[in-house]
Design a protein around this motif. Structure first.
Motif, PDB file in Angstrom:
ATOM      1  N   SER A  88       0.829  -1.211   0.000  1.00 16.04           N
ATOM      2  CA  SER A  88       0.000   0.000   0.000  1.00 16.04           C
ATOM      3  C   SER A  88       0.858   1.254   0.000  1.00 16.04           C
ATOM      4  N   MET A  89       1.953   1.210   0.747  1.00 16.49           N
ATOM      5  CA  MET A  89       2.867   2.358   0.788  1.00 16.49           C
ATOM      6  C   MET A  89       3.507   2.587  -0.580  1.00 16.49           C
ATOM      7  N   VAL A  90       3.934   1.521  -1.234  1.00 15.36           N
ATOM      8  CA  VAL A  90       4.531   1.652  -2.569  1.00 15.36           C
ATOM      9  C   VAL A  90       3.497   2.224  -3.545  1.00 15.36           C
ATOM     10  N   PHE A  91       2.269   1.703  -3.488  1.00 16.95           N
ATOM     11  CA  PHE A  91       1.202   2.213  -4.359  1.00 16.95           C
ATOM     12  C   PHE A  91       0.928   3.689  -4.076  1.00 16.95           C
ATOM     13  N   ALA A  92       0.795   4.034  -2.788  1.00 18.52           N
ATOM     14  CA  ALA A  92       0.524   5.430  -2.424  1.00 18.52           C
ATOM     15  C   ALA A  92       1.662   6.333  -2.891  1.00 18.52           C
ATOM     16  N   GLY A  93       2.891   5.882  -2.704  1.00 16.46           N
ATOM     17  CA  GLY A  93       4.040   6.671  -3.147  1.00 16.46           C
ATOM     18  C   GLY A  93       4.031   6.895  -4.647  1.00 16.46           C
ATOM     19  N   CYS A  94       3.723   5.837  -5.393  1.00 15.62           N
ATOM     20  CA  CYS A  94       3.648   5.968  -6.857  1.00 15.62           C
ATOM     21  C   CYS A  94       2.519   6.919  -7.254  1.00 15.62           C
ATOM     22  N   SER A  95       1.410   6.870  -6.514  1.00 20.69           N
ATOM     23  CA  SER A  95       0.298   7.775  -6.841  1.00 20.69           C
ATOM     24  C   SER A  95       0.661   9.229  -6.542  1.00 20.69           C
ATOM     25  N   HIS A  96       1.540   9.448  -5.552  1.00 19.31           N
ATOM     26  CA  HIS A  96       2.034  10.808  -5.280  1.00 19.31           C
ATOM     27  C   HIS A  96       2.781  11.360  -6.498  1.00 19.31           C
ATOM     28  N   LEU A  97       3.500  10.477  -7.168  1.00 19.09           N
ATOM     29  CA  LEU A  97       4.349  10.908  -8.280  1.00 19.09           C
ATOM     30  C   LEU A  97       3.606  10.978  -9.605  1.00 19.09           C
ATOM     31  N   THR A  98       2.406  10.407  -9.658  1.00 19.72           N
ATOM     32  CA  THR A  98       1.709  10.316 -10.945  1.00 19.72           C
ATOM     33  C   THR A  98       0.262  10.802 -10.847  1.00 19.72           C
ATOM     34  N   PHE A  99      -0.691   9.882 -10.804  1.00 17.97           N
ATOM     35  CA  PHE A  99      -2.092  10.200 -11.034  1.00 17.97           C
ATOM     36  C   PHE A  99      -2.804  10.940  -9.905  1.00 17.97           C
ATOM     37  N   TYR A 100      -2.293  10.948  -8.668  1.00 21.44           N
ATOM     38  CA  TYR A 100      -2.914  11.717  -7.588  1.00 21.44           C
ATOM     39  C   TYR A 100      -2.030  12.875  -7.125  1.00 21.44           C
ATOM     40  N   ARG A 101      -1.101  13.254  -7.947  1.00 20.30           N
ATOM     41  CA  ARG A 101      -0.136  14.287  -7.566  1.00 20.30           C
ATOM     42  C   ARG A 101      -0.815  15.600  -7.175  1.00 20.30           C
ATOM     43  N   ILE A 102      -1.762  16.026  -7.961  1.00 18.24           N
ATOM     44  CA  ILE A 102      -2.481  17.276  -7.679  1.00 18.24           C
ATOM     45  C   ILE A 102      -3.341  17.113  -6.430  1.00 18.24           C
ATOM     46  N   ASP A 103      -4.012  15.971  -6.309  1.00 13.00           N
ATOM     47  CA  ASP A 103      -4.882  15.743  -5.148  1.00 13.00           C
ATOM     48  C   ASP A 103      -4.099  15.773  -3.842  1.00 13.00           C
ATOM     49  N   PHE A 104      -2.901  15.193  -3.837  1.00 11.09           N
ATOM     50  CA  PHE A 104      -2.101  15.192  -2.615  1.00 11.09           C
ATOM     51  C   PHE A 104      -1.634  16.591  -2.227  1.00 11.09           C
ATOM     52  N   GLN A 105      -1.559  17.497  -3.182  1.00  8.87           N
ATOM     53  CA  GLN A 105      -1.162  18.864  -2.860  1.00  8.87           C
ATOM     54  C   GLN A 105      -2.180  19.538  -1.948  1.00  8.87           C
ATOM     55  N   ALA A 106      -3.426  19.055  -1.960  1.00 13.30           N
ATOM     56  CA  ALA A 106      -4.463  19.612  -1.080  1.00 13.30           C
ATOM     57  C   ALA A 106      -4.154  19.342   0.384  1.00 13.30           C
ATOM     58  N   GLN A 107      -3.305  18.363   0.654  1.00 10.45           N
ATOM     59  CA  GLN A 107      -2.971  18.012   2.031  1.00 10.45           C
ATOM     60  C   GLN A 107      -1.792  18.794   2.575  1.00 10.45           C
ATOM     61  N   VAL A 108      -1.055  19.455   1.731  1.00 13.79           N
ATOM     62  CA  VAL A 108       0.128  20.188   2.192  1.00 13.79           C
ATOM     63  C   VAL A 108      -0.335  21.497   2.829  1.00 13.79           C
ATOM     64  N   PRO A 109      -0.071  21.663   4.122  1.00 16.85           N
ATOM     65  CA  PRO A 109      -0.505  22.901   4.798  1.00 16.85           C
ATOM     66  C   PRO A 109       0.160  24.133   4.180  1.00 16.85           C
ATOM     67  N   ASP A 110      -0.557  25.232   4.193  1.00 18.99           N
ATOM     68  CA  ASP A 110      -0.039  26.477   3.615  1.00 18.99           C
ATOM     69  C   ASP A 110       1.198  26.980   4.353  1.00 18.99           C
ATOM     70  N   TRP A 111       1.374  26.607   5.616  1.00 19.25           N
ATOM     71  CA  TRP A 111       2.511  27.091   6.392  1.00 19.25           C
ATOM     72  C   TRP A 111       3.820  26.357   6.077  1.00 19.25           C
ATOM     73  N   VAL A 112       3.758  25.284   5.291  1.00 20.89           N
ATOM     74  CA  VAL A 112       4.992  24.574   4.914  1.00 20.89           C
ATOM     75  C   VAL A 112       5.765  25.469   3.942  1.00 20.89           C
ATOM     76  N   PRO A 113       7.053  25.749   4.239  1.00 24.90           N
ATOM     77  CA  PRO A 113       7.808  26.728   3.449  1.00 24.90           C
ATOM     78  C   PRO A 113       8.388  26.192   2.128  1.00 24.90           C
ATOM     79  N   LEU A 114       7.852  25.106   1.627  1.00 23.59           N
ATOM     80  CA  LEU A 114       8.305  24.532   0.349  1.00 23.59           C
ATOM     81  C   LEU A 114       7.123  24.504  -0.606  1.00 23.59           C
TER      82      LEU A 114
ATOM     83  N   PHE B  48       0.313  13.688   9.490  1.00 19.02           N
ATOM     84  CA  PHE B  48      -1.024  13.933  10.034  1.00 19.02           C
ATOM     85  C   PHE B  48      -1.438  15.406   9.969  1.00 19.02           C
ATOM     86  N   PRO B  49      -0.541  16.364  10.245  1.00 23.36           N
ATOM     87  CA  PRO B  49      -0.953  17.771  10.110  1.00 23.36           C
ATOM     88  C   PRO B  49      -1.479  18.106   8.709  1.00 23.36           C
ATOM     89  N   GLY B  50      -1.003  17.406   7.699  1.00 23.58           N
ATOM     90  CA  GLY B  50      -1.526  17.609   6.350  1.00 23.58           C
ATOM     91  C   GLY B  50      -2.982  17.192   6.243  1.00 23.58           C
TER      92      GLY B  50
END
Length: 141
Positions: free
Chosen positions: A21-47, A89-91
């Motif tokens: 599941s971790m490998v699948f989730a990681g691959c989805s971060h890099l490909t088809f859910y890349r934009i969706d995962f950006q919704a989890q990044v808090p605005d206060w993260v300086p990157l 979790f903060p994300g």
């Protein structure tokens, strides 16, 4: 801590499912859910949100593969993965508080709130399936 704690067949099956599941989730971060995962990044993260998603995807793939194949360090990997789940979790909280939709299923306050309760389940699953919790308990005896 002792890293060669005996684990049951059930624990090993759950560990393998978690690792895949971790490998699948990681691959989805890099490909088809890349934009969706950006919704989890808090605005206060300086990157940049995209960089955070890419880096977390690489970490997830690495942790999943290590968990799958490096049996001698299973306990330490279990603690590392549990820590990773705590750190991301903060994300999940930011996504809930910011009312940001993602993945087609996290499109309501209710679904985003329910999701928050699964993070402790993932942590417990990790610590149990890797024998990390048992190792810690044994060290206290």
């Amino acid at each position: 801590m002792k890293s060669n704690v005996k684990t049951s067949l059930t624990q090993n099956i759950f560990r393998i499912v978690l690792a895949l599941s971790m490998v699948f989730a990681g691959c989805s971060h890099l490909t088809f859910y890349r934009i969706d995962f950006q919704a989890q990044v808090p605005d206060w993260v300086p990157l940049s949100k995209d960089l955070v998603v890419l880096l977390s995807g690489i970490v997830e793939i690495a942790l999943g593969l290590i968990l799958l194949f490096w049996k001698k360090q299973r306990v330490n990997i279990g603690w590392s993965l549990a820590l990773f789940f705590v750190l991301v979790f903060p994300g999940n909280v930011a996504q809930y508080l910011g009312e940001k939709d993602a993945f087609g299923t996290l499109n309501s306050d209710r679904s985003r709130l329910i999701r928050l309760f699964f993070q402790p389940v993932l942590i417990a699953w990790t610590l149990w399936s890797t024998g990390a919790w048992q190792s810690w308990r044994n060290s206290k005896k």
